[in-house]
Design a protein around this motif. Structure first.
Motif, PDB file in Angstrom:
ATOM      1  N   GLU A   8       0.844  -1.200   0.000  1.00  0.00           N
ATOM      2  CA  GLU A   8       0.000   0.000   0.000  1.00  0.00           C
ATOM      3  C   GLU A   8       0.885   1.258   0.000  1.00  0.00           C
ATOM      4  OE1 GLU A   8      -3.828   1.548   2.512  1.00  0.00           O
ATOM      5  OE2 GLU A   8      -3.113  -0.470   2.943  1.00  0.00           O
ATOM      6  N   VAL A  11       7.360   5.381 -11.317  1.00  0.00           N
ATOM      7  CA  VAL A  11       6.925   6.733 -11.689  1.00  0.00           C
ATOM      8  C   VAL A  11       7.773   7.231 -12.868  1.00  0.00           C
ATOM      9  CG1 VAL A  11       6.933   9.142 -10.873  1.00  0.00           C
ATOM     10  CG2 VAL A  11       5.981   7.341  -9.428  1.00  0.00           C
ATOM     11  N   SER A  50       2.124   1.748  -3.504  1.00  0.00           N
ATOM     12  CA  SER A  50       1.121   2.239  -4.438  1.00  0.00           C
ATOM     13  C   SER A  50       0.731   3.700  -4.147  1.00  0.00           C
ATOM     14  CB  SER A  50      -0.046   1.247  -4.436  1.00  0.00           C
ATOM     15  OG  SER A  50      -1.257   1.873  -4.251  1.00  0.00           O
ATOM     16  N   LYS A  51       0.675   4.060  -2.861  1.00  0.00           N
ATOM     17  CA  LYS A  51       0.285   5.446  -2.538  1.00  0.00           C
ATOM     18  C   LYS A  51       1.421   6.438  -2.820  1.00  0.00           C
ATOM     19  CE  LYS A  51      -3.766   4.092  -1.156  1.00  0.00           C
ATOM     20  NZ  LYS A  51      -4.735   3.844  -2.225  1.00  0.00           N
ATOM     21  N   ARG A  67       0.203  10.353  -2.774  1.00  0.00           N
ATOM     22  CA  ARG A  67      -0.758  10.638  -1.707  1.00  0.00           C
ATOM     23  C   ARG A  67      -0.019  11.124  -0.452  1.00  0.00           C
ATOM     24  NH1 ARG A  67      -5.502   7.726  -2.549  1.00  0.00           N
ATOM     25  NH2 ARG A  67      -6.257   8.780  -0.681  1.00  0.00           N
ATOM     26  N   GLU A 106       3.435   6.063  -5.387  1.00  0.00           N
ATOM     27  CA  GLU A 106       3.266   6.224  -6.850  1.00  0.00           C
ATOM     28  C   GLU A 106       2.169   7.226  -7.181  1.00  0.00           C
ATOM     29  OE1 GLU A 106       4.211   1.642  -7.839  1.00  0.00           O
ATOM     30  OE2 GLU A 106       2.656   2.563  -9.081  1.00  0.00           O
ATOM     31  N   GLN A 107       1.111   7.176  -6.370  1.00  0.00           N
ATOM     32  CA  GLN A 107      -0.022   8.081  -6.628  1.00  0.00           C
ATOM     33  C   GLN A 107       0.185   9.468  -6.019  1.00  0.00           C
ATOM     34  OE1 GLN A 107      -3.468   6.060  -5.009  1.00  0.00           O
ATOM     35  NE2 GLN A 107      -2.994   4.195  -6.128  1.00  0.00           N
ATOM     36  N   GLU A 163       2.888  15.054 -11.601  1.00  0.00           N
ATOM     37  CA  GLU A 163       2.692  13.750 -10.952  1.00  0.00           C
ATOM     38  C   GLU A 163       4.026  13.248 -10.368  1.00  0.00           C
ATOM     39  OE1 GLU A 163       1.362  14.500 -13.912  1.00  0.00           O
ATOM     40  OE2 GLU A 163      -0.601  13.562 -14.161  1.00  0.00           O
ATOM     41  N   LYS A 222       6.695   5.524 -16.031  1.00  0.00           N
ATOM     42  CA  LYS A 222       5.413   6.060 -16.534  1.00  0.00           C
ATOM     43  C   LYS A 222       5.620   7.415 -17.197  1.00  0.00           C
ATOM     44  CE  LYS A 222       2.128   3.737 -13.489  1.00  0.00           C
ATOM     45  NZ  LYS A 222       1.297   3.852 -12.297  1.00  0.00           N
ATOM     46  N   ALA A 263       4.720  12.585  -6.301  1.00  0.00           N
ATOM     47  CA  ALA A 263       5.264  11.293  -5.859  1.00  0.00           C
ATOM     48  C   ALA A 263       6.534  11.537  -5.043  1.00  0.00           C
ATOM     49  CB  ALA A 263       5.553  10.404  -7.060  1.00  0.00           C
ATOM     50  N   ILE A 287       2.341   9.857 -17.421  1.00  0.00           N
ATOM     51  CA  ILE A 287       2.220  10.909 -16.406  1.00  0.00           C
ATOM     52  C   ILE A 287       3.169  12.060 -16.761  1.00  0.00           C
ATOM     53  CG2 ILE A 287       1.532   9.346 -14.511  1.00  0.00           C
ATOM     54  CD1 ILE A 287       4.458   9.705 -13.475  1.00  0.00           C
TER      55      ILE A 287
END
Ligand code: B12
Length: 210
Positions: A6, A47, A9-10, A15, A12-13, A60, A50, A64, A56
């Protein structure tokens, strides 16, 4: 999904707000700080891929990076050894034209933890500022230059050249960052290259006692 996945993934996003809590929960659940750091590094690599693929864009990448930095803040006390011996001073910075600082900050943290006083010059550091820092600080044993862009590798070369030609003595120059290779390091006359922050600290200790 496991807590550590988690975190990946967060990051990468991007958050940023929830990352410190998630990292703390992963630690509380018994995940090792080194493993959590590794998934965050992997996240940044995803990242980057991408970004290369055009999926992205810079904003973004930036969020990150901010999320990862927040996570590293939580991990820091678990990664550093608290060694209070003094092996000398390490001057560190990201070379001119380059704004990437996550890797540089990790290297600074591990070198500090190995027992050096670290003077962090930040990012986009011109060669003159590295020289000035060597002149202005006592017992400088290491100058560490970071660079993440192929376009700033010439600035790294110029920095090493200027330091070598400055007639200042008593320190060794380490270089690193994703595009830097051992071959490039030796071509530009740097004294050492290592691929990551942990090995940078080990190498810095070796160089300082040589
Ligand atoms: C986050 C990020 C950004 C953020 C940086 C925020 C910040 N505060 O650092 C922002 C959004 C600002 C950014 C901007 C840009 N970026 Co950028 N970025 C990244 C990304 C995704 C992650 C970098 C990172 O933090 N990695 C995690 C850390 C832990 O790894 P690391 O830095 O490699 O560090 C480790 C080792 O290399 C080593 N190390 C590092 N320094 C040193 C020093 C010494 C002495 C030693 C021994 C070891 C060492 O130890 C570290 C820890 O283990 C990379 C992708 C990637 N795969 O690297 C692209 C990447 C580096 N960026 C790229 C590009 C193109 C750019 C921009 C030009 C984009 C644009 N069009 O504007 C700008 C340039 C801005 C500038 N002038 O610097 C490209 C570079 C391509 C190239 N070949 O040059 C990459 C590779 C993305 C890609 N795949 O295309 N970026």
């Amino acid at each position: 999904m496991s807590k550590i996945q988690e975190v990946k993934s967060k990051v990468e996003q991007g958050r940023t707000k929830i990352i410190p809590g998630l990292v703390q929960e992963a630690l509380d659940e018994g995940d090792k700080a080194e493993d959590i750091l590794q998934v965050m590094i992997d996240a940044m690599s995803t990242v980057g891929d991408k970004f290369s693929a055009g999926e992205i864009f810079v904003p973004e990448m930036l969020v990150a990076a901010k999320a990862m930095s927040k996570g590293v803040d939580v991990l820091k006390p678990h990664l550093v050894s608290g060694d209070t011996s003094s092996l000398g001073t390490c001057i560190i910075g990201t070379v001119a034209g380059d704004l990437h600082d996550i890797g540089k900050n990790l290297v600074a943290m591990m070198i500090e933890s190995a027992g050096f006083k670290v003077v962090d010059l930040g990012v986009d550091v011109p060669k003159e500022k590295f020289i000035e820092a060597v002149q202005q600080n006592d017992n400088v044993k290491i100058v560490a230059c970071s660079g993440l862009l192929t376009t700033t590798m010439p600035a790294m070369k110029e920095t090493v050249k200027a330091l070598k030609e400055s007639k200042l003595q008593g320190f060794k120059i380490m270089v690193g960052g994703a595009p830097v290779t051992p071959e490039f390091a030796s071509e530009i006359n740097a004294d050492a290259y290592t691929p990551d922050a942990g090995s940078a600290a080990v190498e810095a200790k070796k160089l300082a006692s040589a």
